[in-house]
Design a protein around this motif. Structure first.
Motif, PDB file in Angstrom:
ATOM      1  N   LEU A  44      44.090   3.128  42.570  1.00  0.00           N
ATOM      2  CA  LEU A  44      43.057   4.044  43.029  1.00  0.00           C
ATOM      3  C   LEU A  44      41.677   3.540  42.637  1.00  0.00           C
ATOM      4  O   LEU A  44      41.405   3.292  41.463  1.00  0.00           O
ATOM      5  N   ALA A  45      40.804   3.397  43.630  1.00  0.00           N
ATOM      6  CA  ALA A  45      39.476   2.828  43.366  1.00  0.00           C
ATOM      7  C   ALA A  45      38.348   3.774  43.733  1.00  0.00           C
ATOM      8  O   ALA A  45      37.226   3.648  43.220  1.00  0.00           O
ATOM      9  N   GLY A  46      38.607   4.716  44.612  1.00  0.00           N
ATOM     10  CA  GLY A  46      37.540   5.621  45.031  1.00  0.00           C
ATOM     11  C   GLY A  46      38.051   6.681  45.971  1.00  0.00           C
ATOM     12  O   GLY A  46      39.245   6.750  46.278  1.00  0.00           O
ATOM     13  N   VAL A  47      37.135   7.526  46.440  1.00  0.00           N
ATOM     14  CA  VAL A  47      37.496   8.598  47.363  1.00  0.00           C
ATOM     15  C   VAL A  47      36.324   8.867  48.298  1.00  0.00           C
ATOM     16  O   VAL A  47      35.152   8.726  47.914  1.00  0.00           O
ATOM     17  N   THR A  56      47.261  16.297  54.588  1.00  0.00           N
ATOM     18  CA  THR A  56      45.837  16.624  54.648  1.00  0.00           C
ATOM     19  C   THR A  56      45.051  15.329  54.805  1.00  0.00           C
ATOM     20  O   THR A  56      45.449  14.284  54.275  1.00  0.00           O
ATOM     21  N   ILE A  57      43.956  15.392  55.543  1.00  0.00           N
ATOM     22  CA  ILE A  57      43.133  14.193  55.727  1.00  0.00           C
ATOM     23  C   ILE A  57      41.681  14.450  55.329  1.00  0.00           C
ATOM     24  O   ILE A  57      40.814  13.627  55.597  1.00  0.00           O
ATOM     25  N   TYR A  58      41.435  15.591  54.700  1.00  0.00           N
ATOM     26  CA  TYR A  58      40.052  15.883  54.323  1.00  0.00           C
ATOM     27  C   TYR A  58      39.557  14.873  53.292  1.00  0.00           C
ATOM     28  O   TYR A  58      38.435  14.397  53.358  1.00  0.00           O
ATOM     29  N   TYR A  59      40.427  14.544  52.323  1.00  0.00           N
ATOM     30  CA  TYR A  59      40.096  13.503  51.349  1.00  0.00           C
ATOM     31  C   TYR A  59      40.832  12.224  51.725  1.00  0.00           C
ATOM     32  O   TYR A  59      42.019  12.247  52.039  1.00  0.00           O
ATOM     33  N   LEU A  60      40.125  11.110  51.663  1.00  0.00           N
ATOM     34  CA  LEU A  60      40.716   9.807  51.927  1.00  0.00           C
ATOM     35  C   LEU A  60      40.547   8.949  50.675  1.00  0.00           C
ATOM     36  O   LEU A  60      39.426   8.733  50.205  1.00  0.00           O
ATOM     37  N   TYR A  61      41.649   8.490  50.132  1.00  0.00           N
ATOM     38  CA  TYR A  61      41.620   7.766  48.863  1.00  0.00           C
ATOM     39  C   TYR A  61      41.592   6.260  49.100  1.00  0.00           C
ATOM     40  O   TYR A  61      42.364   5.727  49.895  1.00  0.00           O
ATOM     41  N   VAL A  62      40.689   5.612  48.399  1.00  0.00           N
ATOM     42  CA  VAL A  62      40.463   4.177  48.555  1.00  0.00           C
ATOM     43  C   VAL A  62      41.261   3.438  47.483  1.00  0.00           C
ATOM     44  O   VAL A  62      41.190   3.777  46.295  1.00  0.00           O
ATOM     45  N   VAL A  63      42.024   2.443  47.914  1.00  0.00           N
ATOM     46  CA  VAL A  63      42.834   1.660  46.969  1.00  0.00           C
ATOM     47  C   VAL A  63      42.482   0.181  47.093  1.00  0.00           C
ATOM     48  O   VAL A  63      41.979  -0.270  48.125  1.00  0.00           O
ATOM     49  N   ASP A  64      42.746  -0.571  46.022  1.00  0.00           N
ATOM     50  CA  ASP A  64      42.488  -2.004  46.062  1.00  0.00           C
ATOM     51  C   ASP A  64      43.728  -2.749  46.564  1.00  0.00           C
ATOM     52  O   ASP A  64      44.683  -2.132  47.056  1.00  0.00           O
ATOM     53  N   ALA A  67      42.826  18.806  47.313  1.00  0.00           N
ATOM     54  CA  ALA A  67      43.936  17.935  46.919  1.00  0.00           C
ATOM     55  C   ALA A  67      43.497  17.093  45.722  1.00  0.00           C
ATOM     56  O   ALA A  67      42.293  16.918  45.483  1.00  0.00           O
ATOM     57  N   ALA A  68      44.480  16.595  44.988  1.00  0.00           N
ATOM     58  CA  ALA A  68      44.202  15.723  43.847  1.00  0.00           C
ATOM     59  C   ALA A  68      45.168  14.544  43.892  1.00  0.00           C
ATOM     60  O   ALA A  68      46.368  14.731  44.145  1.00  0.00           O
TER      61      ALA A  68
END
Length: 453
Positions: free
Chosen positions: A184-187, A171-179, A233-234
């Motif tokens: 995990l830093a954001g979404v 799935t690409i609806y949510y994109l998770y931001v990492v450092d 998604a989570a």
């Protein structure tokens, strides 16, 4: 895309089979690949073995992988035996890692090792990671096919990344931001991307309030979280908040079905035997221990009746109402059991409070008892001309139903406190216990008032 219903499936299947048997690859692919993947799987399962072999010849492993993912595990086991080793390995390489892990978890260890050795190293490593997690945890049901981005990326960079890697992500609806350390830093979401200018930095459109789950979180809790927040998604993280994978809503639907089936099996004392594909012997082997145990409870019930033999001999008519009182108490207790287990599963018990739930069910049982008792007392007074007999039966029903409601509510709560599945307080177990208590109430009331009969 063609959509099949009951009236068109057989006709469409005939066209597909004819194309396959005529070795008309072009026509077969045109007809078959026009179907939705779910319908492809449905049509595929209706084919004979010879016809299925044509499918393997006409479809690439990548195309067949989507069909294989849509099959039940038992069906996958049978189909896997029809595939040659190279074709099977390519099918697994093109499946999502969590789906491969689900399949391999049902196989013997030596077969698992052979399949993993045949797969690409990177894909096999992802599957091994998922298989290493304890069953029914977030780590075990998460997928590794997700896209992570950096806060300093621009919207344009991310959109280009999606063009390249999006087709392989679940799935690409949510994109998770990492450092820089993959924490995990954001979404952010596709909506945020397409409504922002291409030069905008991700850090300016992402949300830092990310709801995540730990890799060891129970799958039922993950399902509740996704349901609560209406997520698609989570993200799954470890102790260091490193992003490990994601749990998607389609996996959660499978979890909900699995947990519901498990709870149904527990409540009916049929755990592990609700699958209709089991043989009679396999089902009987799983159910028999519960039934035998409950037979011993039945012996206790017989002992209670024996102890009040003198009361029964004095007024033989009392025996006629034993099944009614036991049945009413058992049914009421099972209703309260269902309410209690459901409240624990959905988390509504915590919102309402333990004592409020118990008092509510006790009050409900008493009200049902009063209504039922009044009706039966009136009927006995009319048909038998004995108001006292009606009073004995009526009062017994009121007290029995009140107690049955409390027992049906509290036993699952006690079991839950012991860190066990509350559904283990099965319906037959609750019913048998309520039979015993309702009999004691009935004969105690009758013995107290028998001198006036």
């Amino acid at each position: 895309m063609v959509e099949l219903n009951e009236s068109t499936r057989d006709e469409y299947m005939d066209y597909i089979i004819k194309a396959a048997m005529k070795n008309d690859i072009e026509q077969f692919r045109h007809l078959f690949l026009e179907l939705h993947p779910a319908d492809q799987a449905d049509v595929f399962l209706h084919l004979e073995e010879l016809e299925r072999k044509r499918v393997y010849e006409f479809l690439s492993p990548e195309e067949f992988a989507e069909i294989f993912e849509g099959l039940e595990v038992d069906e996958q086991k049978n189909i896997a035996l029809e595939l040659n080793d190279h074709y099977a390995a390519e099918v697994f390489n093109n499946m999502y890692a969590d789906d491969v892990a689900d399949f391999l978890s049902e196989l013997q260890q030596e077969n698992v090792s052979d399949i993993l050795k045949a797969m690409d190293d990177e894909d096999a490593d992802d599957v091994r990671e998922l298989l290493a997690y304890e069953e029914e945890t977030a780590g075990a049901i998460m997928t590794k096919e997700f896209i992570s981005i950096k806060a300093y990326d621009t919207v344009g960079d991310v959109i280009e990344l999606l063009r390249q890697e999006g087709p392989d992500a679940e799935t690409i609806y949510y994109l998770y931001v990492v450092d820089e350390k993959e924490r995990l830093a954001g979404v952010t979401s596709i909506r945020d991307l397409i409504t922002s200018i291409s030069t905008e930095k991700i850090e300016n459109i992402m949300s830092t309030r990310v709801v995540s789950v730990h890799e060891k979180t129970d799958q039922e809790e993950v399902a509740q979280l996704i349901q609560k927040y209406d997520f698609l998604a989570a993200p799954v993280v470890d102790d260091d908040n490193t992003l490990l994978g994601i749990v998607t809503v389609d996996d959660v639907l499978d979890v909900i079905e699995e947990e519901a089936t498990e709870d149904l099996g527990e409540i009916t004392a049929a755990r592990g035997s609700t699958d209709v594909t089991l043989t009679s012997f396999q089902a009987a082997k799983k159910r028999a221990p519960w039934i035998i145990m409950l037979m011993f409870f039945g012996l206790v019930t017989a002992e209670v009746i024996g102890r009040f033999e003198e009361t029964l001999e004095t007024v033989v008519l009392l025996a006629a109402f034993i099944p009614m009182i036991m049945g009413s108490a058992g049914n009421t207790g099972t209703q309260s059991l269902a309410v209690s287990v459901r409240a624990l599963a959905t988390g509504s018990l915590e919102k309402r409070g333990l004592w409020k739930t118990i008092i509510r069910e006790f009050s409900t049982g008493l009200m049902i008892g009063v209504m039922s008792g009044a009706v039966i007392a009136l009927l006995l007074a009319i048909f038998y001309g004995d108001p006292l007999l009606g009073g004995i039966v009526g009062v017994s029903i009121v007290l029995s139903l009140g107690m049955a409601s409390v027992i049906g509510t509290t036993i699952p709560l006690v079991i839950n406190k012991l860190k066990l599945d509350p559904a283990i307080a099965s319906g037959p177990f609750i019913t048998t216990l309520n039979d015993l208590i309702s009999l004691m109430i009935y004969f105690t009331v009758a013995t107290s008032l028998i001198q006036y009969l």
